[in-house]
Design a protein around this motif. Structure first.
Motif, PDB file in Angstrom:
ATOM      1  N   VAL A  60       0.847  -1.195   0.000  1.00 43.80           N
ATOM      2  CA  VAL A  60       0.000   0.000   0.000  1.00 43.80           C
ATOM      3  C   VAL A  60       0.884   1.247   0.000  1.00 43.80           C
ATOM      4  N   SER A  63       2.381   1.809  -3.384  1.00 40.47           N
ATOM      5  CA  SER A  63       1.423   2.263  -4.394  1.00 40.47           C
ATOM      6  C   SER A  63       1.103   3.742  -4.202  1.00 40.47           C
ATOM      7  N   LYS A  64       1.310   4.229  -2.978  1.00 43.91           N
ATOM      8  CA  LYS A  64       1.070   5.667  -2.765  1.00 43.91           C
ATOM      9  C   LYS A  64       2.234   6.494  -3.295  1.00 43.91           C
ATOM     10  N   TYR A  71      -1.920  -2.717  -6.149  1.00 49.44           N
ATOM     11  CA  TYR A  71      -2.003  -3.921  -5.329  1.00 49.44           C
ATOM     12  C   TYR A  71      -3.428  -4.449  -5.370  1.00 49.44           C
ATOM     13  N   ASN A  73      -5.598  -6.979  -2.926  1.00 48.06           N
ATOM     14  CA  ASN A  73      -5.502  -7.676  -1.648  1.00 48.06           C
ATOM     15  C   ASN A  73      -6.615  -8.700  -1.524  1.00 48.06           C
ATOM     16  N   SER A 312      -8.251  -2.901  -3.108  1.00 46.67           N
ATOM     17  CA  SER A 312      -7.275  -2.735  -4.182  1.00 46.67           C
ATOM     18  C   SER A 312      -7.246  -1.259  -4.541  1.00 46.67           C
ATOM     19  N   ASN A 313      -6.123  -0.787  -5.068  1.00 43.20           N
ATOM     20  CA  ASN A 313      -6.114   0.592  -5.530  1.00 43.20           C
ATOM     21  C   ASN A 313      -6.364   0.677  -7.024  1.00 43.20           C
TER      22      ASN A 313
END
Ligand code: UDP
Ligand code: MG
Length: 332
Positions: A60, A63-64, A71, A73, A312-313
């Motif tokens: 996480v 991804s930021k 990601y 999850n 998820s992003n």
């Protein structure tokens, strides 16, 4: 429009992650260093397969920091093959690399895979020339498994390759049309055909952590591979049954002959016990093998989603809709 945005990504990298907290920083570093040499338009998709450590937190955070890191999850551990499938379902690249997250597959090899891909192959798999730091037992069982697969199936699964490979979008789209629950990706990819070739590498040993593939998972994986691509075990069972019946018929004839003609009645229960135990064993094995196939039919009939995404992003519209891999149109 959707089609165009899909094609803007040249390369997707799918990485299954199960308890890899110590490796993630180096993994990300090496992956992004390698892939950015190929194209600025890439995406890294990490699938967290129910890790019990801080893997998810790290993904996480990554991804930021980086716009092209995604990601997915899972709600629990679904297994390596399903994690890779989820990554493939979400990937958008013209080419997709599947790579293990434990750095046993060197990310730098992606450069070679991509170069070979550009020469006009749809599947470029990485062949293990040597396997460092793996136990003799693992090497021997792996070898036996690959040889058995080759003998039992009529599809040509390349020897000594794992799932580390680069595949074209076409292959990804066709994989999505293969909705079986017991995934055996390397078999499915071999089955699909197209132009396939290999690049050799030496497989490193795990840097940290331990294998997520204990014997029980390896056994399940081998059974999935064999039962989804071969009917040979069923044939074997019926031939065995036939042979044993023939032999016992001969023995019966002999018993009658020796009783009436030779006037000798066979004494002794040893032979009786042995033969009934033998037949009992054969029957149990046979029922077991048939059961393996039936359990697979059952799973597919239940039609459950292959995996559950907790969060998820990735944009949710981009994620496959339930029932996930089914009814996906092939677009290319
Ligand atoms: N893995 C996973 N789910 C599992 C087990 C493993 O996603 O249930 C991932 C793991 O994090 C690694 C890859 O699959 O990236 C290969 O697993 P592992 O290294 O444990 O297998 P081995 O190399 O020992 O065959
Ligand atoms: Mg490994």
């Amino acid at each position: 429009m959707a089609e165009n945005s899909k094609l803007l990504i040249d390369l997707s990298v799918v990485v299954p992650i199960y308890n890899e907290e110590q490796i993630i920083p180096e993994l990300y570093e090496r992956l992004q260093h390698t892939v950015s040499q190929i194209t600025p338009h890439y995406e890294l998709i990490f699938v967290n397969d129910g890790s019990k450590d801080s893997s998810l937190l790290q993904l996480v955070a990554l991804s930021k920091q980086a716009p092209n890191v995604y990601y997915i999850n899972f709600s629990r551990n679904f297994g390596h093959q399903i994690a890779v499938t989820a990554g493939l379902d979400a990937s958008r690249g013209k080419a997709v690399v599947i790579i293990d997250g434990d750095l046993q597959d060197p990310p730098e090899l992606i450069l070679d895979l991509y170069k070979t891909y550009q020469q006009g192959f749809e599947v470029v798999y990485a062949k293990r020339a040597e396997r460092k730091g793996e136990s003799l037992f693992k090497k021997a069982t792996a070898k036996l498994f690959y040889r058995a697969m080759r003998a039992l199936t009529n599809i040509n699964i390349p020897l000594d390759t794992g799932d580390f490979r680069l595949i074209d979008r076409k292959v990804v789209d066709y994989l999505k049309l293969m909705p079986e629950q017991n995934k055996f990706l390397r078999g499915q990819i071999a089955w699909l055909g197209f132009r396939q070739t290999q690049v050799e590498f030496s497989r490193d040993q795990r840097k940290y952590g331990k294998t997520g593939y204990p014997l029980s998972k390896m056994f399940k994986f081998a059974m999935d591979g064999i039962t989804s691509f071969s009917d040979q075990p069923l044939l074997f069972v019926s031939r065995l049954g036939f042979t044993i019946s023939l032999i016992s018929f001969a023995v019966i004839l002999y018993a009658i002959y020796s009783h009436y003609i030779l006037h000798q009645t066979i004494t002794g229960w040893t032979s009786l016990i042995i033969s009934s135990m033998f037949i009992g064993g054969v029957q149990l094995i046979s029922v077991g093998i048939i059961g393996e196939y039936i359990s697979r039919i059952n799973k597919n009939v239940l039609n459950r989603p292959l995996y559950i995404i907790e969060n998820s992003n990735l944009n949710h519209e981009e994620l496959p809709q339930e029932p996930y891999t089914r009814h996906t149109a092939v677009t290319h």
